[in-house]
Design a protein around this motif. Structure first.
Motif, PDB file in Angstrom:
ATOM      1  N   TYR A   6       0.848  -1.192   0.000  1.00 42.92           N
ATOM      2  CA  TYR A   6       0.000   0.000   0.000  1.00 42.92           C
ATOM      3  C   TYR A   6       0.881   1.240   0.000  1.00 42.92           C
ATOM      4  O   TYR A   6       2.028   1.211   0.450  1.00 42.92           O
ATOM      5  N   ASP A   7       0.315   2.346  -0.543  1.00 42.60           N
ATOM      6  CA  ASP A   7       1.063   3.600  -0.581  1.00 42.60           C
ATOM      7  C   ASP A   7       0.701   4.454   0.631  1.00 42.60           C
ATOM      8  O   ASP A   7      -0.013   4.021   1.525  1.00 42.60           O
ATOM      9  N   HIS A   8       1.207   5.681   0.658  1.00 42.52           N
ATOM     10  CA  HIS A   8       1.048   6.533   1.835  1.00 42.52           C
ATOM     11  C   HIS A   8      -0.104   7.523   1.707  1.00 42.52           C
ATOM     12  O   HIS A   8      -0.163   8.491   2.459  1.00 42.52           O
ATOM     13  N   THR A   9      -1.018   7.294   0.771  1.00 43.07           N
ATOM     14  CA  THR A   9      -2.156   8.189   0.632  1.00 43.07           C
ATOM     15  C   THR A   9      -3.117   8.004   1.802  1.00 43.07           C
ATOM     16  O   THR A   9      -3.088   6.992   2.512  1.00 43.07           O
ATOM     17  N   LYS A  10      -3.977   9.009   2.007  1.00 43.85           N
ATOM     18  CA  LYS A  10      -5.024   8.985   3.038  1.00 43.85           C
ATOM     19  C   LYS A  10      -4.453   8.784   4.438  1.00 43.85           C
ATOM     20  O   LYS A  10      -5.080   8.159   5.299  1.00 43.85           O
ATOM     21  N   GLY A  11      -3.262   9.293   4.669  1.00 46.37           N
ATOM     22  CA  GLY A  11      -2.684   9.267   5.997  1.00 46.37           C
ATOM     23  C   GLY A  11      -2.071   7.953   6.410  1.00 46.37           C
ATOM     24  O   GLY A  11      -1.685   7.782   7.573  1.00 46.37           O
ATOM     25  N   ARG A  12      -1.960   7.008   5.494  1.00 51.39           N
ATOM     26  CA  ARG A  12      -1.378   5.707   5.843  1.00 51.39           C
ATOM     27  C   ARG A  12       0.133   5.837   5.998  1.00 51.39           C
ATOM     28  O   ARG A  12       0.796   6.509   5.213  1.00 51.39           O
ATOM     29  N   CYS A  13       0.675   5.155   6.997  1.00 56.45           N
ATOM     30  CA  CYS A  13       2.086   5.322   7.367  1.00 56.45           C
ATOM     31  C   CYS A  13       2.843   4.003   7.218  1.00 56.45           C
ATOM     32  O   CYS A  13       2.361   3.054   6.622  1.00 56.45           O
TER      33      CYS A  13
END
Length: 229
Positions: A202-209
């Motif tokens: 998964y990428d770092h969009t939508k606040g994902r870390c």
């Protein structure tokens, strides 16, 4: 600092436990054994160093250790740090960095090598402690209590975080790949490689870390979560 702790499968009987820490004076990773003292909730302060792995930079040390269903001790090692794995250690079979290691702490001095480790019988081809290669920073991993599968969360560089099932002898891609995407080189990274893709990235969009790594749920209290990671 202390990064990992694992109790021997027979700890109630033998009082043995193992730690993974970063040594202050030179940043090296140290795997050490300690034992329970005569006071049950205290350790004997005299430990034994089993393995010292030099660290060229001050980040990506991994640190997770755990016993597998096979009774061997698994050790997660980051790629040595900096950015982009500049010395390509994740792909170098003669480096312990960027790997998941597996050792036998019940046989050998100071430890033994499981006979089916990829390079156990041909040390000229790679380090015998290596179980699986191609990791950037496998921060936490766990074993599925039902299947015995090893699940790991491998922290990405800047864009892609990955969850992967780790098996003996596989190459999980870093630095050729970040998750399921080419990293270095930017394209055709799999043209001549046998690489294992992650179960999920998964990428770092939508606040994902950054990925941490969790557990395959096999409990009974929440049936809807059974078999989920």
């Amino acid at each position: 600092g202390l990064l990992g702790l694992a109790f021997h499968p027979n700890y109630p009987q033998n009082g043995r436990f193992f730690i993974n820490y970063t040594r202050k004076k030179d940043r090296a990773t140290v795997i050490a054994e300690y034992r329970r003292s005569s006071t049950p909730n205290l350790s004997d302060p005299k430990g034994e160093t089993l393995l010292v792995i030099p660290q060229p930079y001050g980040n990506h040390n991994g640190g997770m250790i755990a016993f597998g269903p096979d009774g061997f001790l698994y050790i997660g090692m980051g790629d040595g740090g900096a950015g982009g794995d500049p010395e390509n250690r994740g792909q170098d079979p003669n480096e312990l960095l960027g790997k998941i290691l597996r050792i036998d702490i019940d046989h050998g001095t100071p430890y033994g090598i499981p006979p089916d480790n990829p390079f156990a019988k041909d040390k000229d081809q790679g380090k015998p402690e290596i179980f699986s290669a191609g990791f950037r920073n496998p921060w936490r991993f766990s074993f599925d209590q039902k299947t015995g599968e090893l699940w790991a969360g491998d922290v990405g560089q800047n864009r892609w975080e990955e969850i992967t099932i780790v098996k003996r002898g596989e190459n999980h891609g870093w630095r050729l790949m970040e998750g399921s995407h080419c990293f270095n080189p930017e394209d055709h990274c799999q043209s001549s490689q046998h690489l294992t893709l992650p179960v999920l990235d998964y990428d770092h969009t939508k606040g994902r870390c950054s990925i941490t790594g969790g557990y395959m749920y096999r409990g009974k209290k929440m049936p809807a979560l059974y078999g989920t990671y």
